[in-house]
Design a protein around this motif. Structure first.
Motif, PDB file in Angstrom:
ATOM      1  N   VAL A   1       5.224  18.959  -4.585  1.00 28.01           N
ATOM      2  CA  VAL A   1       6.405  18.543  -3.700  1.00 28.01           C
ATOM      3  C   VAL A   1       5.702  18.483  -2.375  1.00 28.01           C
ATOM      4  O   VAL A   1       6.082  17.618  -1.466  1.00 28.01           O
ATOM      5  N   ILE A   2       5.011  19.674  -2.058  1.00 21.72           N
ATOM      6  CA  ILE A   2       4.395  19.820  -0.829  1.00 21.72           C
ATOM      7  C   ILE A   2       3.673  18.400  -0.325  1.00 21.72           C
ATOM      8  O   ILE A   2       3.784  18.086   0.793  1.00 21.72           O
ATOM      9  N   GLU A   3       2.996  18.123  -1.210  1.00 21.66           N
ATOM     10  CA  GLU A   3       1.863  16.908  -0.837  1.00 21.66           C
ATOM     11  C   GLU A   3       2.749  15.744  -0.634  1.00 21.66           C
ATOM     12  O   GLU A   3       2.527  14.832  -0.118  1.00 21.66           O
ATOM     13  N   ARG A   4       3.929  15.521  -1.511  1.00 24.64           N
ATOM     14  CA  ARG A   4       4.652  14.416  -1.242  1.00 24.64           C
ATOM     15  C   ARG A   4       5.433  14.473   0.271  1.00 24.64           C
ATOM     16  O   ARG A   4       5.676  13.374   0.716  1.00 24.64           O
ATOM     17  N   TYR A   5       5.745  15.531   0.638  1.00 29.04           N
ATOM     18  CA  TYR A   5       6.411  15.641   1.810  1.00 29.04           C
ATOM     19  C   TYR A   5       5.497  15.428   2.878  1.00 29.04           C
ATOM     20  O   TYR A   5       5.991  14.574   3.874  1.00 29.04           O
ATOM     21  N   ALA A   6       4.386  15.952   2.671  1.00 26.66           N
ATOM     22  CA  ALA A   6       3.169  15.559   3.877  1.00 26.66           C
ATOM     23  C   ALA A   6       3.041  14.243   3.929  1.00 26.66           C
ATOM     24  O   ALA A   6       2.786  13.473   5.023  1.00 26.66           O
TER      25      ALA A   6
ATOM     26  N   ARG B   1       0.849  -1.190   0.011  1.00 27.44           N
ATOM     27  CA  ARG B   1      -0.031  -0.082  -0.130  1.00 27.44           C
ATOM     28  C   ARG B   1       0.924   1.408   0.004  1.00 27.44           C
ATOM     29  O   ARG B   1       0.575   2.126  -0.688  1.00 27.44           O
ATOM     30  N   VAL B   2       1.994   1.586   0.814  1.00 25.77           N
ATOM     31  CA  VAL B   2       2.648   2.419   0.918  1.00 25.77           C
ATOM     32  C   VAL B   2       3.494   2.721  -0.422  1.00 25.77           C
ATOM     33  O   VAL B   2       3.428   3.842  -0.946  1.00 25.77           O
ATOM     34  N   LEU B   3       3.822   1.502  -1.035  1.00 20.37           N
ATOM     35  CA  LEU B   3       4.526   1.612  -2.452  1.00 20.37           C
ATOM     36  C   LEU B   3       3.837   2.159  -3.537  1.00 20.37           C
ATOM     37  O   LEU B   3       4.137   2.737  -4.114  1.00 20.37           O
ATOM     38  N   GLN B   4       2.479   1.658  -3.433  1.00 22.33           N
ATOM     39  CA  GLN B   4       1.661   2.130  -4.345  1.00 22.33           C
ATOM     40  C   GLN B   4       1.366   3.373  -4.226  1.00 22.33           C
ATOM     41  O   GLN B   4       1.326   4.189  -5.180  1.00 22.33           O
ATOM     42  N   ARG B   5       1.189   3.986  -3.005  1.00 20.19           N
ATOM     43  CA  ARG B   5       0.665   5.392  -3.052  1.00 20.19           C
ATOM     44  C   ARG B   5       2.007   6.396  -3.345  1.00 20.19           C
ATOM     45  O   ARG B   5       1.750   7.518  -3.742  1.00 20.19           O
ATOM     46  N   ARG B   6       3.149   5.791  -2.802  1.00 19.63           N
ATOM     47  CA  ARG B   6       4.236   6.463  -3.230  1.00 19.63           C
ATOM     48  C   ARG B   6       4.394   6.612  -4.954  1.00 19.63           C
ATOM     49  O   ARG B   6       4.556   7.835  -5.315  1.00 19.63           O
ATOM     50  N   VAL B   7       4.078   5.606  -5.533  1.00 19.00           N
ATOM     51  CA  VAL B   7       4.206   5.803  -7.136  1.00 19.00           C
ATOM     52  C   VAL B   7       3.218   6.869  -7.666  1.00 19.00           C
ATOM     53  O   VAL B   7       3.435   7.736  -8.393  1.00 19.00           O
ATOM     54  N   VAL B   8       1.929   6.606  -7.092  1.00 19.13           N
ATOM     55  CA  VAL B   8       0.934   7.640  -7.375  1.00 19.13           C
ATOM     56  C   VAL B   8       1.554   8.972  -7.177  1.00 19.13           C
ATOM     57  O   VAL B   8       1.232  10.057  -7.900  1.00 19.13           O
ATOM     58  N   MET B   9       1.779   9.022  -5.927  1.00 16.44           N
ATOM     59  CA  MET B   9       2.316  10.562  -5.439  1.00 16.44           C
ATOM     60  C   MET B   9       3.474  11.015  -6.418  1.00 16.44           C
ATOM     61  O   MET B   9       3.398  12.323  -6.769  1.00 16.44           O
ATOM     62  N   LEU B  10       4.345  10.272  -6.579  1.00 14.38           N
ATOM     63  CA  LEU B  10       5.477  10.647  -7.687  1.00 14.38           C
ATOM     64  C   LEU B  10       4.891  11.023  -8.941  1.00 14.38           C
ATOM     65  O   LEU B  10       5.577  12.041  -9.542  1.00 14.38           O
TER      66      LEU B  10
END
Length: 156
Positions: free
Chosen positions: A110-115, A96-105
């Motif tokens: 940048v602010i949303e990625r940091y949050a 789940r974390v990796l999937q969210r990370r790919v979608v975020m990238l």
């Protein structure tokens, strides 16, 4: 399955290895990363306590990632070809974390990625250098500094 003590900066796996393993972090902090042709590190994930860190290369393919310790750590080393019942909740959480990370990238500012980073890894920001967080987020250290300032403004 083998419990091992790992020293800070110790490399557990190198890119290109044909024999990858999985590591369950009991204490400490691991990371997985790659280094591009220009020598720049790109952090794939951090592995704090309770997380599983591995390279999912097929048995006959070389590993894509390095895995090392960012702190003195205690890990359970698992041969990938070993049949082992690993806590299903941990695997689902990691996926789940990796999937969210790919979608975020792909789509987040940048602010949303940091949050998202702060919510995913609440204790990591105090445990690793800022350039590693920037690498994980796919941004420059300067962009990270600006994102942190904006994030703090939103919290006030």
């Amino acid at each position: 399955m083998n419990k091992i003590n790992v020293k800070k900066k110790q490399i557990l796996q190198s890119k290109g290895n044909l024999h990858s393993q999985a590591y369950i972090v009991e204490s400490g902090l691991l990371r997985s990363y790659t280094i591009d042709e220009n020598g720049k590190e790109h952090i794939f994930m951090f592995g704090p306590e309770g997380w599983i860190v591995t390279d999912y290369a097929a048995a006959d393919e070389p590993c894509d990632l390095y895995i090392d310790a960012l702190e003195d750590s205690v890990v359970i080393q698992i041969e990938k070809n070993t049949e082992l019942e690993i806590d299903h909740k941990k695997i689902v959480k990691r996926m789940r974390v990796l999937q969210r990370r790919v979608v975020m990238l792909m789509s987040a500012s940048v602010i949303e990625r940091y949050a998202h980073f702060i919510s995913t890894y609440p204790t990591i920001a105090q445990r690793v250098p800022q350039y590693m967080i920037a690498s994980y987020l796919g941004i420059t250290p300067e962009a990270l500094s600006a994102a942190k300032s904006q994030h703090l403004k939103h919290l006030k």
